[in-house]
Scaffold this motif. Structure first.
Motif, PDB file in Angstrom:
ATOM      1  N   GLN A 124      43.307  38.548  47.128  1.00 29.40           N
ATOM      2  CA  GLN A 124      42.497  38.901  48.437  1.00 29.40           C
ATOM      3  C   GLN A 124      42.324  37.870  49.373  1.00 29.40           C
ATOM      4  O   GLN A 124      41.851  38.176  50.325  1.00 29.40           O
ATOM      5  CB  GLN A 124      41.052  39.284  48.051  1.00 29.40           C
ATOM      6  CG  GLN A 124      41.229  40.551  47.104  1.00 29.40           C
ATOM      7  CD  GLN A 124      41.726  41.787  47.789  1.00 29.40           C
ATOM      8  OE1 GLN A 124      41.495  42.068  48.816  1.00 29.40           O
ATOM      9  NE2 GLN A 124      42.661  42.286  47.042  1.00 29.40           N
ATOM     10  N   ASP A 125      42.758  36.612  49.205  1.00 22.77           N
ATOM     11  CA  ASP A 125      42.907  35.457  50.096  1.00 22.77           C
ATOM     12  C   ASP A 125      44.218  35.818  50.933  1.00 22.77           C
ATOM     13  O   ASP A 125      45.222  35.407  50.411  1.00 22.77           O
ATOM     14  CB  ASP A 125      42.698  34.396  49.298  1.00 22.77           C
ATOM     15  CG  ASP A 125      42.660  33.141  50.512  1.00 22.77           C
ATOM     16  OD1 ASP A 125      43.653  32.572  50.967  1.00 22.77           O
ATOM     17  OD2 ASP A 125      41.325  32.724  50.685  1.00 22.77           O
ATOM     18  N   ASN A 128      46.419  32.426  50.709  1.00 25.39           N
ATOM     19  CA  ASN A 128      47.114  32.358  49.327  1.00 25.39           C
ATOM     20  C   ASN A 128      48.263  33.344  49.547  1.00 25.39           C
ATOM     21  O   ASN A 128      49.521  32.887  49.144  1.00 25.39           O
ATOM     22  CB  ASN A 128      46.253  32.856  48.303  1.00 25.39           C
ATOM     23  CG  ASN A 128      45.448  31.615  47.720  1.00 25.39           C
ATOM     24  OD1 ASN A 128      45.476  30.509  48.121  1.00 25.39           O
ATOM     25  ND2 ASN A 128      44.396  32.094  47.102  1.00 25.39           N
ATOM     26  N   CYS A 150      45.389  42.108  49.767  1.00 27.52           N
ATOM     27  CA  CYS A 150      44.838  42.010  51.193  1.00 27.52           C
ATOM     28  C   CYS A 150      46.024  42.651  52.128  1.00 27.52           C
ATOM     29  O   CYS A 150      47.233  42.798  51.609  1.00 27.52           O
ATOM     30  CB  CYS A 150      44.417  40.757  51.509  1.00 27.52           C
ATOM     31  SG  CYS A 150      45.590  39.453  51.463  1.00 27.52           S
ATOM     32  N   ASN A 217      44.273  37.752  40.582  1.00 23.99           N
ATOM     33  CA  ASN A 217      43.261  37.717  41.516  1.00 23.99           C
ATOM     34  C   ASN A 217      42.793  36.245  41.695  1.00 23.99           C
ATOM     35  O   ASN A 217      42.728  35.725  40.373  1.00 23.99           O
ATOM     36  CB  ASN A 217      42.149  38.734  41.295  1.00 23.99           C
ATOM     37  CG  ASN A 217      40.865  38.562  42.154  1.00 23.99           C
ATOM     38  OD1 ASN A 217      39.987  37.797  41.876  1.00 23.99           O
ATOM     39  ND2 ASN A 217      40.942  38.918  43.579  1.00 23.99           N
ATOM     40  N   GLU A 218      42.491  35.723  42.711  1.00 20.26           N
ATOM     41  CA  GLU A 218      41.667  34.224  42.668  1.00 20.26           C
ATOM     42  C   GLU A 218      40.880  33.928  41.793  1.00 20.26           C
ATOM     43  O   GLU A 218      40.983  33.108  40.966  1.00 20.26           O
ATOM     44  CB  GLU A 218      41.695  33.923  44.109  1.00 20.26           C
ATOM     45  CG  GLU A 218      42.737  33.877  45.024  1.00 20.26           C
ATOM     46  CD  GLU A 218      43.228  35.322  45.674  1.00 20.26           C
ATOM     47  OE1 GLU A 218      43.762  35.409  46.565  1.00 20.26           O
ATOM     48  OE2 GLU A 218      42.504  36.351  45.278  1.00 20.26           O
ATOM     49  N   ASN A 246      44.674  27.095  41.805  1.00 21.40           N
ATOM     50  CA  ASN A 246      44.593  27.818  43.099  1.00 21.40           C
ATOM     51  C   ASN A 246      45.605  28.815  42.719  1.00 21.40           C
ATOM     52  O   ASN A 246      47.012  28.486  42.281  1.00 21.40           O
ATOM     53  CB  ASN A 246      44.901  27.006  44.052  1.00 21.40           C
ATOM     54  CG  ASN A 246      45.031  27.885  45.420  1.00 21.40           C
ATOM     55  OD1 ASN A 246      46.444  27.931  45.734  1.00 21.40           O
ATOM     56  ND2 ASN A 246      44.229  28.240  46.266  1.00 21.40           N
TER      57      ASN A 246
END
Length: 260
Positions: A124-125, A128, A150, A217-218, A246
């Motif tokens: 979602q970032d 990233n 995203c 996911n992060e 990360n």
């Protein structure tokens, strides 16, 4: 010098702002926006379908001669005031070069012999996602699959790719079932990246044939049920008490191992 546009009510400027702000508008029009000299240059170089090229007055004087050397027969060029450029910019120090670009037509995945792929599942970032696309391009990854992530065409993702979005094969898949069906039909073996200590160490397991690594996911990683659907689980060995990285950093390490 072109006629300089100063009004934010100009139809093209209004469209640019809509596309910049809203995924819904990007989907409706099938368009997205670019900001910055480098990424606009890359779009033109890679024959992306640029419908509008927008310069501030200052940028036109500085970069116009260079960019207008491209084949712009299907592109409309506008020059806007420097003040209007600052209003539509999404960066604090804009270069004053903007574009509206058509979303590429959907295409069926192409699977190379011994192809190497990365699957972004639920990321979602935007930073990233963009960084992973850029790293995949640099490492020669054959394709990227995105599922539940995203918006690929948000300004932040596009900016973070540094132009790699125009060079890398990227496939947006609507559902998990469809994703696994596509990979299976392409003869791709799948590995789930997890932090479990009993998973195969990615530095030792080896990758033969067509291979895809799933990145989750992060915050939550891959769902357990998704990891179970993969052919195996792999993990990055770490020292000390650190047990996660990360997402973009982990993806970079995994893609490096894929290409070894």
């Amino acid at each position: 010098m072109e006629n300089i546009i100063t009004s934010k009510d100009n139809p093209v400027i209004k469209l640019y702002q809509k596309l910049s702000a809203s995924k819904k508008e990007r989907l409706q029009y099938g368009l997205f926006v670019l900001e910055g000299l480098r990424i606009v240059e890359d779009a033109l170089k890679e024959d992306a379908r640029v419908s509008h090229l927008i310069f501030t007055k200052q940028a036109f004087e500085r970069y116009g001669g260079e960019l207008l050397q491209a084949d712009l027969r299907d592109t409309k060029t506008l020059v806007i005031s420097n003040e209007l450029g600052n209003k539509i910019a999404s960066t604090s120090t804009t270069q004053g070069v903007f574009a509206i670009c058509a979303v590429p037509e959907e295409r069926a995945p192409v699977f190379a012999e011994d192809g190497r792929y990365v699957v972004l599942f639920g990321l979602q970032d935007p930073g990233n996602v963009g960084m992973i696309i850029r790293t995949a391009d640099a490492l020669g990854i054959d394709g990227i699959f995105m599922c539940g992530c995203c918006d690929l065409y948000s300004p932040k993702v596009i900016r973070s790719t540094m132009g790699s979005v125009f060079r890398e094969r990227i496939y947006v898949i609507g559902s998990e079932d469809e994703l696994f069906d596509v990979l299976k039909s392409g003869g791709v073996s799948t590995s789930a990246a997890v932090i479990d200590t009993d998973a195969d160490r990615v530095t030792e397991c080896g990758f033969g044939g067509r291979q895809a690594v799933f990145i989750g996911n992060e915050g939550n990683g891959l769902p357990a049920e998704t990891a179970r659907r993969c052919d195996r689980r792999v993990t990055i060995p770490m020292n000390g008490t650190i047990n996660s990285l990360n997402a973009a950093m982990a993806a970079g390490i995994l893609m490096w191992e894929l290409r070894k």
